[in-house]
Scaffold this motif. Structure first.
Motif, PDB file in Angstrom:
ATOM      1  N   UNK A   9       0.823  -1.203   0.000  1.00  0.00           N
ATOM      2  CA  UNK A   9       0.000   0.000   0.000  1.00  0.00           C
ATOM      3  C   UNK A   9       0.865   1.264   0.000  1.00  0.00           C
ATOM      4  N   UNK A  10       1.882   1.264   0.847  1.00  0.00           N
ATOM      5  CA  UNK A  10       2.739   2.450   0.931  1.00  0.00           C
ATOM      6  C   UNK A  10       3.518   2.653  -0.361  1.00  0.00           C
ATOM      7  N   UNK A  11       3.970   1.550  -0.962  1.00  0.00           N
ATOM      8  CA  UNK A  11       4.702   1.663  -2.225  1.00  0.00           C
ATOM      9  C   UNK A  11       3.806   2.171  -3.337  1.00  0.00           C
ATOM     10  N   UNK A  12       2.557   1.716  -3.348  1.00  0.00           N
ATOM     11  CA  UNK A  12       1.635   2.187  -4.369  1.00  0.00           C
ATOM     12  C   UNK A  12       1.412   3.685  -4.236  1.00  0.00           C
ATOM     13  N   UNK A  13       1.244   4.147  -3.009  1.00  0.00           N
ATOM     14  CA  UNK A  13       1.040   5.575  -2.800  1.00  0.00           C
ATOM     15  C   UNK A  13       2.239   6.388  -3.292  1.00  0.00           C
ATOM     16  N   UNK A  14       3.453   5.910  -2.981  1.00  0.00           N
ATOM     17  CA  UNK A  14       4.645   6.636  -3.412  1.00  0.00           C
ATOM     18  C   UNK A  14       4.836   6.555  -4.916  1.00  0.00           C
ATOM     19  N   UNK A  15       4.512   5.416  -5.508  1.00  0.00           N
ATOM     20  CA  UNK A  15       4.619   5.289  -6.959  1.00  0.00           C
ATOM     21  C   UNK A  15       3.690   6.275  -7.665  1.00  0.00           C
ATOM     22  N   UNK A  16       2.490   6.437  -7.122  1.00  0.00           N
ATOM     23  CA  UNK A  16       1.564   7.373  -7.730  1.00  0.00           C
ATOM     24  C   UNK A  16       2.066   8.805  -7.626  1.00  0.00           C
ATOM     25  N   UNK A  17       2.763   9.117  -6.536  1.00  0.00           N
ATOM     26  CA  UNK A  17       3.348  10.446  -6.394  1.00  0.00           C
ATOM     27  C   UNK A  17       4.434  10.686  -7.430  1.00  0.00           C
ATOM     28  N   UNK A  18       5.149   9.592  -7.793  1.00  0.00           N
ATOM     29  CA  UNK A  18       6.226   9.725  -8.772  1.00  0.00           C
ATOM     30  C   UNK A  18       5.737   9.636 -10.207  1.00  0.00           C
ATOM     31  N   UNK A  19       4.474   9.371 -10.404  1.00  0.00           N
ATOM     32  CA  UNK A  19       3.949   9.083 -11.739  1.00  0.00           C
ATOM     33  C   UNK A  19       4.297  10.110 -12.792  1.00  0.00           C
ATOM     34  N   UNK A  20       4.268  11.433 -12.501  1.00  0.00           N
ATOM     35  CA  UNK A  20       4.577  12.405 -13.554  1.00  0.00           C
ATOM     36  C   UNK A  20       5.950  12.222 -14.165  1.00  0.00           C
ATOM     37  N   UNK A  21       6.866  11.574 -13.473  1.00  0.00           N
ATOM     38  CA  UNK A  21       8.223  11.438 -13.997  1.00  0.00           C
ATOM     39  C   UNK A  21       8.413  10.185 -14.830  1.00  0.00           C
ATOM     40  N   UNK A  22       7.418   9.262 -14.830  1.00  0.00           N
ATOM     41  CA  UNK A  22       7.643   7.971 -15.480  1.00  0.00           C
ATOM     42  C   UNK A  22       7.859   8.038 -16.988  1.00  0.00           C
ATOM     43  N   UNK A  23       6.992   8.687 -17.760  1.00  0.00           N
ATOM     44  CA  UNK A  23       7.086   8.566 -19.209  1.00  0.00           C
ATOM     45  C   UNK A  23       8.448   8.913 -19.763  1.00  0.00           C
ATOM     46  N   UNK A 297       6.336   5.102   6.049  1.00  0.00           N
ATOM     47  CA  UNK A 297       4.984   5.167   5.501  1.00  0.00           C
ATOM     48  C   UNK A 297       4.226   3.879   5.780  1.00  0.00           C
ATOM     49  N   UNK A 298       4.912   2.737   5.611  1.00  0.00           N
ATOM     50  CA  UNK A 298       4.280   1.453   5.893  1.00  0.00           C
ATOM     51  C   UNK A 298       3.886   1.344   7.361  1.00  0.00           C
ATOM     52  N   UNK A 299       4.784   1.763   8.255  1.00  0.00           N
ATOM     53  CA  UNK A 299       4.482   1.700   9.681  1.00  0.00           C
ATOM     54  C   UNK A 299       3.301   2.608  10.031  1.00  0.00           C
ATOM     55  N   UNK A 300       3.243   3.791   9.409  1.00  0.00           N
ATOM     56  CA  UNK A 300       2.133   4.705   9.668  1.00  0.00           C
ATOM     57  C   UNK A 300       0.809   4.102   9.234  1.00  0.00           C
ATOM     58  N   UNK A 301       0.796   3.403   8.097  1.00  0.00           N
ATOM     59  CA  UNK A 301      -0.435   2.768   7.622  1.00  0.00           C
ATOM     60  C   UNK A 301      -0.884   1.658   8.560  1.00  0.00           C
ATOM     61  N   UNK A 302       0.083   0.950   9.143  1.00  0.00           N
ATOM     62  CA  UNK A 302      -0.263  -0.087  10.112  1.00  0.00           C
ATOM     63  C   UNK A 302      -0.975   0.526  11.309  1.00  0.00           C
ATOM     64  N   UNK A 303      -0.430   1.617  11.814  1.00  0.00           N
ATOM     65  CA  UNK A 303      -1.008   2.255  12.997  1.00  0.00           C
ATOM     66  C   UNK A 303      -2.374   2.878  12.707  1.00  0.00           C
ATOM     67  N   UNK A 304      -2.542   3.330  11.467  1.00  0.00           N
ATOM     68  CA  UNK A 304      -3.821   3.915  11.098  1.00  0.00           C
ATOM     69  C   UNK A 304      -4.875   2.861  10.790  1.00  0.00           C
ATOM     70  N   UNK A 305      -4.429   1.616  10.674  1.00  0.00           N
ATOM     71  CA  UNK A 305      -5.364   0.540  10.393  1.00  0.00           C
ATOM     72  C   UNK A 305      -5.864   0.523   8.972  1.00  0.00           C
ATOM     73  N   UNK A 306      -5.098   1.123   8.066  1.00  0.00           N
ATOM     74  CA  UNK A 306      -5.505   1.150   6.666  1.00  0.00           C
ATOM     75  C   UNK A 306      -5.505  -0.237   6.046  1.00  0.00           C
ATOM     76  N   UNK A 307      -6.472  -0.521   5.191  1.00  0.00           N
ATOM     77  CA  UNK A 307      -6.537  -1.820   4.528  1.00  0.00           C
ATOM     78  C   UNK A 307      -7.109  -1.645   3.133  1.00  0.00           C
ATOM     79  N   UNK A 308      -6.395  -2.179   2.156  1.00  0.00           N
ATOM     80  CA  UNK A 308      -6.857  -2.150   0.783  1.00  0.00           C
ATOM     81  C   UNK A 308      -7.209  -3.573   0.336  1.00  0.00           C
ATOM     82  N   UNK A 309      -8.060  -3.702  -0.661  1.00  0.00           N
ATOM     83  CA  UNK A 309      -8.406  -5.049  -1.149  1.00  0.00           C
ATOM     84  C   UNK A 309      -7.160  -5.793  -1.627  1.00  0.00           C
ATOM     85  N   UNK A 310      -7.182  -7.135  -1.577  1.00  0.00           N
ATOM     86  CA  UNK A 310      -6.009  -7.927  -1.996  1.00  0.00           C
ATOM     87  C   UNK A 310      -5.517  -7.586  -3.395  1.00  0.00           C
TER      88      UNK A 310
END
Length: 335
Positions: A9-23, A297-310
Motif C-alpha cells: 500500500x505504501x509503495x503504491x502511494x509513493x509510486x503514484x506520487x512519482x507518476x509524472x516522472x515515469x514517461x 509510511x508502511x508503519x504509519x499505515x499499520x497504525x492507522x489501520x488502513x486496509x486495501x483489497x487484496x
C-alpha cells in the motif's frame, strides 16, 4: 517490520506520487557539462568546455565568462559522438579570474549540472558545481577538500532522487524481501555491487556503452517485477530464495549507470578519488533516506489501520514490471 500487504500500500502511494516522472524517465542519462580551467601564465588560461550531446544537438547551455575576458587566439571546436568540445585560450586581465563568476545560461532549463575544475599556477586546485537552481560558480583560489566533498555528496543525493528507475528497483527489493534481516543483506549486497562498478567505471577500467547499460537496468526492473508477482502467488525461485545474490548481480549494472555522471564528465584522474567517494556517499545517503520513507509510511499505515483489497496490493508489483517493460522497449529502440 510491516507486512507485505501494508508495504504494498505504501509503495503504491509513493509510486503514484512519482507518476509524472515515469514517461520520460532516463535516470542516468543526465550527463553533466564540464569546464576545465588551467592557468598557463599569470592571468592567462586555457579552457576546455565540454557539453553532452542529445542526439545530434549539444546541450543548450552557454559558457558565460566574466566581463573583460578576451580570447588570445581563435577557439577550436570539435564534435564527438557524445559531446561537443570547445578549447579556448583567454586573458583575464590584471585581476585574473579569482573572485569572479562564470555563468551557464540555459542550465536552469535542464536537469543536469556543470562541473568546473580549476588549476592555478601556484598549484591550487578546486572543483565547483553549477546546478539548475544556481547556474553559476564563483571562482576562489582557496577552495578546500571539504568543500569539494560537500559538493559531490550533494550531487550524489540529487542524482539518486532524479533516478526514477533506480528508485523503482529499490521499491521492488522492498516488495520482494520477506523480513528485516534479509532486507539488510539484500540492500547491503546491492550497495556493495554498485559501489564497485561505480569505482571501476569512473577510473576507466571498464567502460560499457551507456545505451546498453541503460537497457540492461530497465531489464533488471522488468525481471524483478516478474519475480515479485511469482512471490505473491506463493511460488518460489532462486531470486525469491536468495534475493541478496540477485541484488548484487543487478547492482553491478546500476553502478555502471551511476558512473556515467562522473566518467562522462571528463574529470582528470587525480581529481576523481575524492569526488568519487563523496558522490558515492551521497548516493547511499539518498538511497537510505528513500528506504526510510517507504518503511515509515508502511508503519504509519499499520497504525492507522488502513486496509486495501487484496487485488490492490498486487498493483505495485505489476507497476514495477510494466514500467520495466516500457523502459526496456524504449531504450532498446534508442539503439
Amino acid at each position: 517490520m510491516a507486512s507485505r500487504g501494508v508495504l504494498s500500500q505504501s509503495l503504491l502511494a509513493l509510486l503514484l506520487l512519482l507518476a509524472p516522472a515515469w514517461p520520460g524517465a532516463h535516470a542516468h542519462e543526465s550527463r553533466p557539462a564540464y569546464l576545465q580551467i588551467t592557468e598557463t601564465a599569470p592571468s592567462q588560461f586555457s579552457l576546455l568546455w565540454r557539453t553532452p550531446m542529445r542526439g545530434d544537438i549539444p546541450l543548450a547551455v552557454i559558457l558565460k565568462l566574466p566581463e573583460g575576458v578576451r580570447d588570445t587566439r581563435p577557439p577550436l571546436v570539435q564534435t564527438l559522438s557524445d559531446s561537443r568540445l570547445e578549447r579556448r585560450w583567454i586573458d583575464a586581465g590584471a585581476k585574473g579570474l579569482s573572485g569572479n563568476r562564470i555563468g551557464f545560461p540555459g542550465l536552469e532549463l535542464t536537469i543536469t549540472e556543470a562541473i568546473v575544475e580549476v588549476e592555478t599556477l601556484d598549484g591550487h586546485r578546486w572543483m565547483g558545481i553549477a546546478r539548475p537552481s544556481q547556474p553559476w560558480v564563483e571562482l576562489a583560489a582557496d577552495r578546500r577538500s571539504l568543500q569539494v566533498a560537500v559538493e559531490f555528496t550533494r550531487q550524489g543525493i540529487d542524482h539518486i532522487f532524479a533516478g526514477v528507475d533506480h528508485l523503482l528497483f529499490v521499491f521492488g527489493l522492498l516488495l520482494l524481501v520477506p523480513g528485516p534481516w534479509m532486507l539488510v543483506k539484500t540492500v547491503t549486497a546491492f550497495t556493495v555491487a554498485h559501489s564497485l562498478t561505480l569505482a571501476v567505471a569512473t577510473f576507466g577500467y571498464v567502460r560499457p556503452p551507456v545505451p546498453l547499460v541503460e537497457a540492461a537496468i530497465a531489464m533488471s526492473i522488468l525481471f524483478l517485477g516478474v519475480e515479485i508477482v511469482r512471490a505473491r502467488r506463493g511460488e518460489t525461485s532462486f531470486t525469491i530464495e536468495r534475493p541478496w545474490l540477485v541484488a548484487f548481480a543487478f547492482g553491478l549494472l546500476h553502478g555502471f549507470g551511476f558512473a556515467t555522471v562522473l566518467s562522462d564528465a571528463g574529470l582528470p584522474e587525480r581529481g576523481i578519488p575524492l569526488a568519487l567517494l563523496s558522490f558515492n556517499i551521497g548516493v547511499e545517503l539518498g538511497q537510505l533516506a528513500f528506504v526510510a520513507v517507504v518503511l515509515v509510511t508502511a508503519r504509519a499505515l499499520v497504525r492507522l489501520g488502513g486496509h486495501w483489497p487484496p487485488w490492490m496490493q498486487l498493483v505495485p508489483a505489476y507497476l514495477v514490471g510494466t514500467l520495466g517493460a516500457f523502459w526496456t522497449i524504449q531504450r532498446l529502440a534508442a539503439f
